[in-house]
Enzyme design. Structure first.
Site, PDB file in Angstrom:
ATOM      1  CE1 TYR A 146      27.340  20.894   7.074  1.00 36.99           C
ATOM      2  CE2 TYR A 146      27.287  19.483   5.450  1.00 36.99           C
ATOM      3  CZ  TYR A 146      26.372  20.268   6.348  1.00 36.99           C
ATOM      4  OH  TYR A 146      25.283  20.429   6.103  1.00 36.99           O
ATOM      5  CG  ASP A 155      21.639  20.578  14.129  1.00 39.64           C
ATOM      6  OD1 ASP A 155      20.521  20.815  13.551  1.00 39.64           O
ATOM      7  OD2 ASP A 155      21.946  19.682  14.251  1.00 39.64           O
TER       8      ASP A 155
END
Lengths: 248, 248
Positions: free
Chosen positions: B112, B54
């Protein structure tokens, strides 16, 4: 109206500033602080810093003072200043000092850090926060050269032209280098009674030239004695420089 | 002309990107990589990423592949890509792979990291690189809740609306938190076979709500079972998120 003198310790990310000191063109830290404080006080407030920092140079512990028309609880004052200044300025600590305190005149020592990223590739996360040196370096040579900077010397050879200061004698108390392997960075620390215009950046540029073998590791005393800027190395980039602490 | 398939590991500072994936409006990582490679090859090159990230999300180890008209020495290829892309993209490693390799279809695991700055004031140096949580946190509560995320679950409750993915079952192999005291940051690590749209950011928003005492530390199994996005916490800000590693 009686004014109260405040001392504050501030940090700033210098990336988007044209330095600390107010100037006709370009955004500065002093101007942002004065804008915030003047709004809080509903009257013009003048901010005095411990000294200027150049465009893109950072601060972890710049010290300022200013006179303010009201005595306020310190954490409330710190919080108001911190949240009302732009997010690239942080207000770390605020205290009330007597009217004889002066952020610039009474400085005893300043501590600067300089970060140099080595290795490849250059980290995109550090491009504004460390200068980059991709060439071979013999760190032992830099370590052997560093002690030659200690003591009281005329540092004219490490002063950029454009300085109006007459007396270029300064004392360096500490000059060290640490290799931060996690960040792949060299962290230089310099502590002294004051530094000339661009002095730290020229010192680092000279030390890197020594580490790269293009200057002898024993050359610092000769460069100092020359008092000639042309004998020292290049000026390292400003994004690696941090004003870390000011002592009174 | 026979094409050679390259795999590359790249890092990027997401601050000035509208995400990885090419789109009509806004600067993207894919578009910058394709621009550089197409110029190098003098013909249009299409880049495939392991997945999108994003706007403002960072990558330490995003993986891409592309077909290129020439076999080049790997370090030369890496250096050319690294220096010809903008400075907020770094090319860390390049290898030649067989034509069956695909950066998206063959992903086995993704890792992540999510950084949350705690304490006051917010560091001006971390404003683009960690989200900020200034409220009280009981870290022990977060540590007790984390293991409830492990294993294979339908994570619909942690998927933002707007996702077109039908199967919301994912497996999380690792979910940990470390307190980096030097940075005053919490570093969350999540490793799994894949993550849904904004899933990590909703997981972190929920864990912080547990740490702050506004959700029970035992509530994760119930939230997962609800399959209802409204039961989970808020979506944490993108600037704390890093795609750390993609495994094949």
């Amino acid at each position: 109206m009686s004014m109260v003198r405040y001392k504050a310790i501030i940090a700033y990310d210098g990336t988007l500033f044209h330095g600390f000191q107010r100037q006709p063109q370009g955004r500065t830290v002093q101007e942002e602080l004065e804008r915030t404080l003047s709004k809080m006080a509903s009257q013009p407030i003048v901010v005095h810093g411990s000294g200027r920092t150049d465009a893109h140079v950072h601060a972890l512990g710049q010290v300022i003072h200013f006179d303010y028309p009201k005595e306020r609880p310190l954490e409330k004052m710190r919080f108001a200043m911190d949240t009302q200044t732009p997010e690239d300025i942080a207000v770390k600590q605020v205290e009330i000092v007597d009217e004889l305190f002066h952020a610039r005149y009474l400085v005893q020592e300043k501590v600067y850090e300089f970060h140099v990223q080595i290795g490849k590739p250059r980290s995109p996360f550090r491009r504004h926060y460390a200068s980059y040196y991709p060439y071979p370096l013999d760190l032992a040579k830099i370590e052997r050269a560093l002690p030659d900077l200690l003591g009281t010397h005329d540092f004219s050879a490490f002063c950029a032209s454009g300085s109006s200061v007459e007396d270029k004698v300064r004392t360096i108390y500490e000059a060290t280098m640490v290799h931060d392997e996690a960040l792949s960075e060299l962290v230089f620390t310099f502590r002294g009674d004051g530094f000339l215009y661009k002095m730290i950046r020229i010192l680092v540029g000279t030390l890197l030239k020594i580490g790269n073998g293009r200057l002898e590791e024993t050359s610092l005393p000769k460069i100092i004695a020359s008092k000639d800027r042309n004998c020292a190395g290049p000026t390292a980039h400003p994004e690696g420089l941090y004003l870390k602490e000011v002592k009174y």
